[in-house]
Scaffold this motif. Structure first.
Motif, PDB file in Angstrom:
ATOM      1  N   ASP A   1       3.536 -11.232   1.612  1.00  0.00           N
ATOM      2  CA  ASP A   1       4.801 -10.703   1.077  1.00  0.00           C
ATOM      3  C   ASP A   1       4.601 -10.111  -0.312  1.00  0.00           C
ATOM      4  OD1 ASP A   1       6.103 -11.401   3.340  1.00  0.00           O
ATOM      5  OD2 ASP A   1       6.516 -13.445   2.653  1.00  0.00           O
ATOM      6  N   GLU A   2       3.831 -10.840  -1.131  1.00  0.00           N
ATOM      7  CA  GLU A   2       3.565 -10.357  -2.494  1.00  0.00           C
ATOM      8  C   GLU A   2       2.775  -9.043  -2.431  1.00  0.00           C
ATOM      9  OE1 GLU A   2       0.694 -11.440  -6.218  1.00  0.00           O
ATOM     10  OE2 GLU A   2       0.551 -12.542  -4.344  1.00  0.00           O
ATOM     11  N   VAL A   3       1.779  -9.002  -1.520  1.00  0.00           N
ATOM     12  CA  VAL A   3       0.920  -7.822  -1.400  1.00  0.00           C
ATOM     13  C   VAL A   3       1.706  -6.610  -0.900  1.00  0.00           C
ATOM     14  CG1 VAL A   3      -1.103  -6.888  -0.208  1.00  0.00           C
ATOM     15  CG2 VAL A   3      -1.113  -9.240  -1.003  1.00  0.00           C
ATOM     16  N   TYR A   4       2.535  -6.822   0.103  1.00  0.00           N
ATOM     17  CA  TYR A   4       3.296  -5.711   0.677  1.00  0.00           C
ATOM     18  C   TYR A   4       4.231  -5.073  -0.349  1.00  0.00           C
ATOM     19  CZ  TYR A   4       1.741  -7.399   5.284  1.00  0.00           C
ATOM     20  OH  TYR A   4       0.979  -7.773   6.353  1.00  0.00           O
ATOM     21  N   ASN A   5       4.737  -5.876  -1.259  1.00  0.00           N
ATOM     22  CA  ASN A   5       5.650  -5.333  -2.277  1.00  0.00           C
ATOM     23  C   ASN A   5       4.959  -4.317  -3.156  1.00  0.00           C
ATOM     24  OD1 ASN A   5       7.917  -6.643  -1.531  1.00  0.00           O
ATOM     25  ND2 ASN A   5       7.560  -8.433  -2.833  1.00  0.00           N
ATOM     26  N   THR A   6       3.687  -4.579  -3.492  1.00  0.00           N
ATOM     27  CA  THR A   6       2.983  -3.674  -4.412  1.00  0.00           C
ATOM     28  C   THR A   6       2.675  -2.331  -3.751  1.00  0.00           C
ATOM     29  OG1 THR A   6       0.882  -4.590  -3.740  1.00  0.00           O
ATOM     30  CG2 THR A   6       1.848  -5.528  -5.730  1.00  0.00           C
ATOM     31  N   GLU A   7       2.531  -2.324  -2.438  1.00  0.00           N
ATOM     32  CA  GLU A   7       2.099  -1.081  -1.790  1.00  0.00           C
ATOM     33  C   GLU A   7       3.263  -0.126  -1.501  1.00  0.00           C
ATOM     34  OE1 GLU A   7       0.047  -1.655   2.025  1.00  0.00           O
ATOM     35  OE2 GLU A   7       1.978  -2.071   2.923  1.00  0.00           O
ATOM     36  N   SER A   8       4.496  -0.663  -1.543  1.00  0.00           N
ATOM     37  CA  SER A   8       5.639   0.181  -1.181  1.00  0.00           C
ATOM     38  C   SER A   8       5.750   1.410  -2.078  1.00  0.00           C
ATOM     39  CB  SER A   8       6.917  -0.631  -1.209  1.00  0.00           C
ATOM     40  OG  SER A   8       7.037  -1.228  -2.473  1.00  0.00           O
ATOM     41  N   SER A   9       5.295   1.291  -3.349  1.00  0.00           N
ATOM     42  CA  SER A   9       5.436   2.421  -4.280  1.00  0.00           C
ATOM     43  C   SER A   9       4.606   3.622  -3.845  1.00  0.00           C
ATOM     44  CB  SER A   9       5.053   1.980  -5.685  1.00  0.00           C
ATOM     45  OG  SER A   9       3.777   1.409  -5.649  1.00  0.00           O
TER      46      SER A   9
END
Ligand SMILES: Nc1nc2c(ncn2[C@@H]2O[C@H](COP(=O)(O)OP(=O)(O)OP(=O)(O)O)[C@@H](O)[C@H]2O)c(=O)[nH]1
Length: 593
Positions: free
Chosen positions: A433-441
């Protein structure tokens, strides 16, 4: 005071001057000598003629005859060697040369095709690649399966994933959606959502820079949609490294991890490793099958990457075109390059192809190929258009992304959805979940489908290994996959269960195996068979043989020789028929003595 004459000038010079002159003279002589030597070489003295054997030599005749015989023998040996080489090459082509690793390396150097259609014609590369795949899976903690973002399902290999799952609970599979620069944002988002219902998945774009080192990384924060499509820098590296670090941190004792990179040929496995390492450590190219063996790259002190050759032993279900369109086969080696082009024409609108190739409109595949061949100057002798060469150009363009296409994920049925919910647990160790948040940008900054002039095609089916290889290459992992994961006819299922429960036979076979060879492969196989629930094909074969023997014995009234006339060491032939001391090896000999 004596006046100095103005006319006479002293010739005395300083020592510095004197030595300078001496040095200069020396250099001049050296140069002259060199030139003389050079010119002397040009006018090489004639090699003195061999005066031969003097006429008054008493054994001249014999000596000449011996010389002639020696020459003839040397020529004969050369001819024999040439013939043997030809024979070996012929055998290798027919797939008769099995375990000749030396031969394989020669093929590697020469770049001979490794994936021609028929199993027999496939050389040892398939088996070598399979071994490398097993090695990578065995050695890795995390396995990254690289998928082509244009057709993620088509570049997925179900059997390969099963191999990972079966190889132990401590192996973690992560899907990596590569080449996201070739597809619109919507496709990336939907595919990530689809894949994440099954396994942890991350988006990636490899660096396509040519330089040796300092490959660029685009930070996920500073992204503008306008320049993303042109950038040759890598995207998503930070996210992926974060994911791996999360995993290594989640295991307190074991800090360093090994990450295996697997996938179909040409999906960008080597490019991924280079991009993460930020320099060209492994070979990259648009030719499938470039990576031929496992390669280790130390990313940092905690993460080791393993590059694996692309898996080529795939089932094409009689359709080579689909394999060619997934770039799993060398285009140069395709028997019929026109068939995949026909498929492309079915998928792509005429308008798009006319714009890409700058050709007039066309009605049929032939016309299209002829137009392309004319525009690209692909002509044979006598000015005949080379349709096959044109077809190969189109296939290259399809695989390299010059003909832009993308797919959208298919819908899931209710059953698949409930299964998907269960497997979301797999991402916990990666803190996804933490990782997926960073890639959305950076995904948000990809071009949308409206700005992306590419064609949407239906997604392909995931590939499986070729079943025939199971028999030819005796692949333990694969046989277990076939027997456990795929529905088998009821009789076969019963048989395999019987084998597993038959303990005495198992130990017998095990002992025989031990004695046979202690090679690394057999050791590896033994290890694999030891895993609970792993099906052992050798055991199954032994059981079948045993049953056949028993049947033969009963039909022949206890005759110990089987149909093939094999000698049975458990039988007392000396004592004659009916006195079978089966089960006591060599007992007959003992009694006789
Ligand atoms: N546009 C684009 N091209 C990529 C990307 N990643 C890899 N490529 C290209 O894809 C081709 C194949 O890359 P490789 O890294 O050699 O692929 P591989 O999976 O290691 O191939 P094998 O060695 O055959 O198994 C090369 O021409 C790369 O430049 C990407 O993210 N975007």
């Amino acid at each position: 005071m004596v006046k100095r004459s103005k006319k006479s000038k002293s010739k005395r010079v300083s020592l510095k001057q004197k030595y300078k002159v001496i040095r200069k003279v020396k250099e001049h002589h050296k140069k002259k000598a060199k030139e003389a030597k050079k010119s002397g070489l040009k006018h090489k003295r004639k090699v003195e003629k061999d005066p031969g054997i003097p006429n008054d030599w008493p054994f001249k005749e014999q000596e000449l005859k011996a010389l002639e015989a020696r020459r003839a023998r040397a020529l004969e040996e050369l001819e024999q060697k040439k013939a043997a080489r030809k024979e070996r090459a012929k055998k290798r082509k027919m797939g008769l040369l099995e375990d000749d690793e030396k031969e394989l390396s020669v093929e590697e150097v020469k770049g001979i095709d490794f994936s021609t259609g028929i199993v027999n014609a496939r050389d040892n590369s398939d088996r070598a690649f399979y071994k490398e795949l097993v090695k990578v899976i065995e050695a890795s903690d995390v396995i990254l399966e690289v998928l082509d973002a244009r057709d993620p399902l088509g570049t997925r290999c179900v059997d390969m994933e099963m191999m990972v799952m079966k190889s132990g609970p401590d192996k973690h599979l992560v899907l990596l959606l590569n080449k996201i620069d070739l597809v619109p944002r919507e496709a990336v988002e939907k595919w990530l959502k689809y894949l994440r219902e099954e396994l942890p998945a991350v988006a990636f774009k490899c660096s396509t820079q040519e330089q040796r080192s300092n490959l660029g990384w685009k930070s996920s924060k500073a992204m503008k949609p306008s320049n993303l499509q042109q950038t040759s820098d890598c995207l998503g590296a930070e996210t992926l490294i974060k994911l791996l670090k999360n995993y290594s941190r989640s295991h307190e004792i074991k800090k360093s991890i090994t990450v295996g990179v697997i996938g179909l040929p040409n999906v960008g496995k080597s490019s991924l490793i280079n991009s993460l390492k930020r320099c060209h450590v492994v070979n990259v190219g648009a030719t499938p099958g470039l990576t031929r063996s496992m390669q280790e790259v130390q990313l940092d002190k905690n993460v080791k990457l393993l590059d694996c050759p692309g898996v080529v032993m795939l089932k094409s279900s009689g359709n080579d075109a689909s394999i060619a369109l997934r770039n799993c086969k060398r285009i140069e080696k395709l028997d019929d390059p026109v068939a995949p082009v026909k498929e492309i024409l079915k998928l792509c609108p005429e308008r798009l192809l006319v714009t890409i190739y700058k050709i007039p409109g066309f009605e049929s595949v032939d016309e299209f190929l002829q137009n392309v061949a004319t525009v690209r100057g692909k002509l044979k002798k006598g000015g005949i258009v080379d349709v096959e060469a044109a077809a190969r150009i189109i296939l290259h363009d399809w695989n390299e992304g010059k003909i832009p296409y993308y797919t959208m994920p298919p819908g899931r049925n209710q059953e698949e959805l409930s299964e998907a919910r269960i497997v979301t647990e797999l991402g916990k160790e990666f803190n996804v979940d933490e990782v997926y948040n960073t890639e959305s940008s950076f995904i948000g900054s990809l071009k949308s489908a409206d700005d992306f002039h590419s064609v949407q095609v239906p997604p392909s089916h995931p590939l499986n290994f070729d079943e025939t290889i199971l028999e030819v290459y005796d692949c333990p992992f694969l046989s277990s996959i076939w027997d456990n994961a795929r529905p088998l006819p009821s009789t076969e299922v019963d048989e395999s269960q019987e084998v597993i429960s038959d303990e005495p036979m198992a130990s017998e076979e095990h002992d025989a195996e031990k004695a046979k060879s202690k090679s690394t492969t057999s050791k590896q196989n033994e290890k694999l068979y030891a895993v609970e629930g792993m099906f052992n094909p050798k055991m199954k074969r032994a059981e079948k043989k045993r049953k056949k023997k028993a049947k033969n014995k009963s039909t022949l009234g206890g005759d110990a020789m089987d149909d093939e006339g094999d000698y049975d060491f458990g039988v007392d032939y000396v004592k004659g028929k009916g006195q079978n001391t089966c089960g006591v090896p060599m007992s007959g000999i003992e009694v006789d003595e």
